[in-house]
Design a protein around this motif. Structure first.
Motif, PDB file in Angstrom:
ATOM      1  N   THR A 136      21.361  34.658  45.244  1.00 52.98           N
ATOM      2  CA  THR A 136      21.922  34.456  43.913  1.00 52.98           C
ATOM      3  C   THR A 136      23.200  35.250  43.689  1.00 52.98           C
ATOM      4  O   THR A 136      23.659  35.380  42.571  1.00 52.98           O
ATOM      5  CB  THR A 136      20.895  34.862  42.835  1.00 52.98           C
ATOM      6  N   THR A 137      23.763  35.767  44.747  1.00 54.51           N
ATOM      7  CA  THR A 137      24.983  36.540  44.617  1.00 54.51           C
ATOM      8  C   THR A 137      26.159  35.612  44.329  1.00 54.51           C
ATOM      9  O   THR A 137      26.336  34.604  44.998  1.00 54.51           O
ATOM     10  CB  THR A 137      25.262  37.321  45.908  1.00 54.51           C
ATOM     11  N   ASN A 138      26.931  35.952  43.343  1.00 53.78           N
ATOM     12  CA  ASN A 138      28.125  35.179  43.028  1.00 53.78           C
ATOM     13  C   ASN A 138      29.331  35.854  43.662  1.00 53.78           C
ATOM     14  O   ASN A 138      29.478  37.066  43.606  1.00 53.78           O
ATOM     15  CB  ASN A 138      28.339  35.092  41.515  1.00 53.78           C
ATOM     16  N   VAL A 139      30.186  35.049  44.237  1.00 62.03           N
ATOM     17  CA  VAL A 139      31.421  35.570  44.800  1.00 62.03           C
ATOM     18  C   VAL A 139      32.474  35.478  43.704  1.00 62.03           C
ATOM     19  O   VAL A 139      32.861  34.389  43.289  1.00 62.03           O
ATOM     20  CB  VAL A 139      31.857  34.763  46.043  1.00 62.03           C
ATOM     21  N   ASP A 140      32.922  36.622  43.222  1.00 66.51           N
ATOM     22  CA  ASP A 140      33.885  36.623  42.134  1.00 66.51           C
ATOM     23  C   ASP A 140      35.211  37.263  42.540  1.00 66.51           C
ATOM     24  O   ASP A 140      36.036  37.584  41.703  1.00 66.51           O
ATOM     25  CB  ASP A 140      33.318  37.325  40.900  1.00 66.51           C
ATOM     26  N   SER A 141      35.391  37.437  43.821  1.00 69.29           N
ATOM     27  CA  SER A 141      36.646  38.021  44.273  1.00 69.29           C
ATOM     28  C   SER A 141      37.728  36.953  44.347  1.00 69.29           C
ATOM     29  O   SER A 141      37.450  35.767  44.369  1.00 69.29           O
ATOM     30  CB  SER A 141      36.469  38.665  45.644  1.00 69.29           C
ATOM     31  N   THR A 142      38.953  37.404  44.354  1.00 71.08           N
ATOM     32  CA  THR A 142      40.079  36.487  44.434  1.00 71.08           C
ATOM     33  C   THR A 142      41.011  36.935  45.556  1.00 71.08           C
ATOM     34  O   THR A 142      40.982  38.079  45.980  1.00 71.08           O
ATOM     35  CB  THR A 142      40.878  36.469  43.112  1.00 71.08           C
TER      36      THR A 142
END
Length: 156
Positions: A84-90
């Motif tokens: 359930t980890t969201n990748v929120d990096s850019t």
């Protein structure tokens, strides 16, 4: 004792089939063993208790299987197993004011053909098509993209 064996075989078979469908991908030993155990439990019921009990066993097994499938599909049971980890990096974009074509830089890692280069105090990803460049080599920026640069070796 025989009834206990039949119940255990059938339940173990159903559990293995559900595991095969939801946890273990492909046709593996769990699915085949689950089918064999379930079939053996139903067969033993027919053989030892007659047709009426065999039909009842078959119907209950099918009903229990449907209930297990509905429970497995509708409940939040599988949410505990999911990532359930969201990748929120850019990806940081390279500003045209910071790096331009023709700027000089020095490789930090080996460009094989991709690596890191330090240009104007910034560490960025660089690519050197067709060449391998060792660390510490001076390079010239030949093209600037949004998230990386293309470099070439500095002429001697």
């Amino acid at each position: 004792m025989l009834t206990t064996i039949i119940v255990i075989l059938t339940l173990l078979g159903l559990i293995l089939i559900v595991l095969e469908l939801f946890v273990i991908p492909g046709i593996t030993i769990a699915g085949v063993a689950g089918f064999i155990f379930t079939a053996a439990g139903i067969y033993l019921t027919y053989k030892n208790f007659g047709t009426d009990m065999g039909h009842l066993s078959l119907a209950l097994t099918l009903l229990f299987f449907v209930v297990m499938m509905v429970f497995a599909l509708r409940s939040k049971t599988w949410n505990r197993f999911m990532l359930t980890t969201n990748v929120d990096s850019t990806v940081e974009a390279i500003s045209q004011q910071e790096i331009n074509e023709g700027d000089l830089g020095k490789t930090i890692t080996r460009l094989n053909p991709v690596g890191k280069v330090k240009v104007n105090g910034l560490t960025i990803e660089a690519r050197c098509p067709g060449e391998y460049v060792e660390p510490g080599t001076e390079v010239i920026i030949s093209k600037v993209y949004k998230n990386h640069v293309i470099v070439k070796l500095k002429p001697l």
